[in-house]
Design an enzyme around this catalytic site. Structure first.
Site, PDB file in Angstrom:
ATOM      1  N   VAL A   1      19.306  22.277   7.028  1.00 20.80           N
ATOM      2  CA  VAL A   1      18.484  22.880   8.094  1.00 20.80           C
ATOM      3  C   VAL A   1      18.432  24.399   7.987  1.00 20.80           C
ATOM      4  O   VAL A   1      17.351  25.006   8.049  1.00 20.80           O
ATOM      5  CB  VAL A   1      19.006  22.447   9.481  1.00 20.80           C
ATOM      6  CG1 VAL A   1      18.267  23.176  10.589  1.00 20.80           C
ATOM      7  CG2 VAL A   1      18.863  20.940   9.661  1.00 20.80           C
TER       8      VAL A   1
ATOM      9  N   CYS B   1      22.648  22.974   1.608  1.00 21.68           N
ATOM     10  CA  CYS B   1      23.721  23.496   2.472  1.00 21.68           C
ATOM     11  C   CYS B   1      24.334  22.297   3.188  1.00 21.68           C
ATOM     12  O   CYS B   1      24.156  21.157   2.730  1.00 21.68           O
ATOM     13  CB  CYS B   1      23.221  24.585   3.416  1.00 21.68           C
ATOM     14  SG  CYS B   1      21.989  24.082   4.627  1.00 21.68           S
ATOM     15  N   GLY B   2      25.041  22.503   4.273  1.00 20.41           N
ATOM     16  CA  GLY B   2      25.687  21.376   4.934  1.00 20.41           C
ATOM     17  C   GLY B   2      24.673  20.374   5.458  1.00 20.41           C
ATOM     18  O   GLY B   2      24.789  19.166   5.230  1.00 20.41           O
ATOM     19  N   THR B   3      23.679  20.879   6.164  1.00 19.08           N
ATOM     20  CA  THR B   3      22.646  20.018   6.756  1.00 19.08           C
ATOM     21  C   THR B   3      21.289  20.117   6.062  1.00 19.08           C
ATOM     22  O   THR B   3      20.422  19.273   6.292  1.00 19.08           O
ATOM     23  CB  THR B   3      22.407  20.425   8.220  1.00 19.08           C
ATOM     24  OG1 THR B   3      22.027  21.817   8.227  1.00 19.08           O
ATOM     25  CG2 THR B   3      23.651  20.228   9.067  1.00 19.08           C
TER      26      THR B   3
ATOM     27  N   ARG C   1      -8.788  16.498   1.753  1.00 17.10           N
ATOM     28  CA  ARG C   1      -8.763  16.990   3.135  1.00 17.10           C
ATOM     29  C   ARG C   1      -7.504  17.785   3.470  1.00 17.10           C
ATOM     30  O   ARG C   1      -7.490  18.547   4.446  1.00 17.10           O
ATOM     31  CB  ARG C   1      -8.929  15.824   4.116  1.00 17.10           C
ATOM     32  CG  ARG C   1      -7.754  14.868   4.195  1.00 17.10           C
ATOM     33  CD  ARG C   1      -8.062  13.648   5.051  1.00 17.10           C
ATOM     34  NE  ARG C   1      -6.896  12.809   5.294  1.00 17.10           N
ATOM     35  CZ  ARG C   1      -6.402  11.923   4.421  1.00 17.10           C
ATOM     36  NH1 ARG C   1      -6.980  11.776   3.239  1.00 17.10           N
ATOM     37  NH2 ARG C   1      -5.347  11.194   4.730  1.00 17.10           N
ATOM     38  N   HIS C   2      -6.466  17.609   2.651  1.00 12.27           N
ATOM     39  CA  HIS C   2      -5.211  18.297   2.937  1.00 12.27           C
ATOM     40  C   HIS C   2      -5.225  19.756   2.495  1.00 12.27           C
ATOM     41  O   HIS C   2      -4.419  20.558   2.959  1.00 12.27           O
ATOM     42  CB  HIS C   2      -4.046  17.567   2.279  1.00 12.27           C
ATOM     43  CG  HIS C   2      -3.947  16.154   2.748  1.00 12.27           C
ATOM     44  ND1 HIS C   2      -3.603  15.825   4.041  1.00 12.27           N
ATOM     45  CD2 HIS C   2      -4.226  14.979   2.114  1.00 12.27           C
ATOM     46  CE1 HIS C   2      -3.649  14.510   4.176  1.00 12.27           C
ATOM     47  NE2 HIS C   2      -4.018  13.977   3.023  1.00 12.27           N
TER      48      HIS C   2
ATOM     49  N   ASP D   1      24.910  26.994  -0.464  1.00  7.04           N
ATOM     50  CA  ASP D   1      26.074  27.707   0.061  1.00  7.04           C
ATOM     51  C   ASP D   1      27.317  26.899  -0.342  1.00  7.04           C
ATOM     52  O   ASP D   1      27.214  25.914  -1.113  1.00  7.04           O
ATOM     53  CB  ASP D   1      25.952  27.957   1.573  1.00  7.04           C
ATOM     54  CG  ASP D   1      26.082  26.673   2.404  1.00  7.04           C
ATOM     55  OD1 ASP D   1      26.173  25.570   1.826  1.00  7.04           O
ATOM     56  OD2 ASP D   1      26.082  26.784   3.643  1.00  7.04           O
ATOM     57  N   HIS D   2      28.460  27.290   0.204  1.00  9.13           N
ATOM     58  CA  HIS D   2      29.720  26.619  -0.161  1.00  9.13           C
ATOM     59  C   HIS D   2      29.686  25.123   0.174  1.00  9.13           C
ATOM     60  O   HIS D   2      30.214  24.313  -0.570  1.00  9.13           O
ATOM     61  CB  HIS D   2      30.894  27.288   0.564  1.00  9.13           C
ATOM     62  CG  HIS D   2      30.698  27.372   2.044  1.00  9.13           C
ATOM     63  ND1 HIS D   2      29.811  28.260   2.624  1.00  9.13           N
ATOM     64  CD2 HIS D   2      31.219  26.656   3.071  1.00  9.13           C
ATOM     65  CE1 HIS D   2      29.818  28.105   3.933  1.00  9.13           C
ATOM     66  NE2 HIS D   2      30.656  27.127   4.230  1.00  9.13           N
TER      67      HIS D   2
ATOM     68  N   HIS E   1       0.785  15.526   1.228  1.00  8.05           N
ATOM     69  CA  HIS E   1      -0.046  16.104   2.290  1.00  8.05           C
ATOM     70  C   HIS E   1       0.210  17.584   2.543  1.00  8.05           C
ATOM     71  O   HIS E   1      -0.704  18.297   2.951  1.00  8.05           O
ATOM     72  CB  HIS E   1       0.159  15.334   3.598  1.00  8.05           C
ATOM     73  CG  HIS E   1      -0.435  13.952   3.571  1.00  8.05           C
ATOM     74  ND1 HIS E   1      -0.491  13.140   4.691  1.00  8.05           N
ATOM     75  CD2 HIS E   1      -1.006  13.240   2.563  1.00  8.05           C
ATOM     76  CE1 HIS E   1      -1.072  11.990   4.375  1.00  8.05           C
ATOM     77  NE2 HIS E   1      -1.379  12.017   3.089  1.00  8.05           N
TER      78      HIS E   1
ATOM     79  N   ARG F   1      -6.043  22.195   5.281  1.00 10.24           N
ATOM     80  CA  ARG F   1      -4.955  22.210   6.264  1.00 10.24           C
ATOM     81  C   ARG F   1      -3.781  23.058   5.757  1.00 10.24           C
ATOM     82  O   ARG F   1      -3.188  23.829   6.516  1.00 10.24           O
ATOM     83  CB  ARG F   1      -4.489  20.783   6.566  1.00 10.24           C
ATOM     84  CG  ARG F   1      -5.573  19.971   7.252  1.00 10.24           C
ATOM     85  CD  ARG F   1      -5.211  18.508   7.365  1.00 10.24           C
ATOM     86  NE  ARG F   1      -6.319  17.745   7.924  1.00 10.24           N
ATOM     87  CZ  ARG F   1      -6.413  16.429   7.905  1.00 10.24           C
ATOM     88  NH1 ARG F   1      -5.451  15.705   7.353  1.00 10.24           N
ATOM     89  NH2 ARG F   1      -7.450  15.813   8.425  1.00 10.24           N
TER      90      ARG F   1
HETATM   91  C1  RB5 Z   1      28.180  25.881   6.839  1.00  9.62           C
HETATM   92  O1  RB5 Z   1      29.288  25.520   7.587  1.00  9.62           O
HETATM   93  C2  RB5 Z   1      26.909  25.299   7.453  1.00  9.62           C
HETATM   94  O2  RB5 Z   1      26.641  25.905   8.677  1.00  9.62           O
HETATM   95  C3  RB5 Z   1      25.745  25.444   6.507  1.00  9.62           C
HETATM   96  O3  RB5 Z   1      26.052  24.846   5.297  1.00  9.62           O
HETATM   97  C4  RB5 Z   1      24.433  24.804   6.922  1.00  9.62           C
HETATM   98  O4  RB5 Z   1      24.612  23.476   7.315  1.00  9.62           O
HETATM   99  C5  RB5 Z   1      23.604  25.571   7.842  1.00  9.62           C
HETATM  100  O5  RB5 Z   1      22.483  25.155   8.195  1.00  9.62           O
END
Ligand code: RB5
Length: 140
Positions: A67, A63-65, A130-131, A7-8, A96, A134
């Site tokens: 996540v 992305c930013g995180t 073994r993996h 993303d940005h 694994h 799983r």
């Molecule tokens: C963008 O601001 C941010 O929310 C995105 O890049 C990301 O970290 C989401 O998980």
């Protein structure tokens, strides 16, 4: 083939990662975004994961995180995405869990760490044994 997307928040790091991958003679397909203009990470993660072929391709999502990208990517049954900012988790996600998508937070790690994570992600092979059963059991 290595698919890549951001993303940005991840755009500038994605561009540096592309240069690194090309230096390693990797074939790269970029699913965007293509500027720092605000966009939505699920759109990019979906485009990458819909194209990713299990057992053949790997992907890197930024992305930013990392996540948000990982949450979306792991909705796909053929994807095993790892979101990590240190070497050990990436290495063992390959050994694994046979991870096929690496999610990186551009606001969490700098370019140097990101490229190290990618290096270990690409160079480490699934241990099998073994993996294997799983990893098969992950599918629901
Ligand atoms: C963008 O601001 C941010 O929310 C995105 O890049 C990301 O970290 C989401 O998980």
């Amino acid at each position: 083939m290595i698919y890549i997307g951001s993303d940005h928040a991840g755009f500038l790091l994605k561009e540096k990662i592309k240069i690194f991958l090309k230096q390693q003679n990797e074939e790269v397909k970029d699913f965007g975004c293509f500027s720092e203009e605000s966009c939505d990470y699920p759109d990019i993660a979906k485009a990458v994961c819909l194209n990713l072929k299990e057992g053949q391709d790997k992907a890197i999502l930024v992305c930013g995180t990392g996540v948000g990208m990982a949450i979306v990517a792991n909705k796909f049954s053929h994807v095993r995405a790892v979101c990590a900012s240190e070497h050990y988790s990436v290495k063992f996600s390959r050994l694994h869990n046979n991870s096929n998508v690496l999610c990186i937070g551009a606001r969490v790690v700098g370019e140097g760490v990101a490229l190290e994570l990618i290096d270990v992600f690409l160079k480490t092979n699934f241990e099998r044994g073994r993996h294997e059963k799983r990893v098969e059991k992950i599918k629901i």
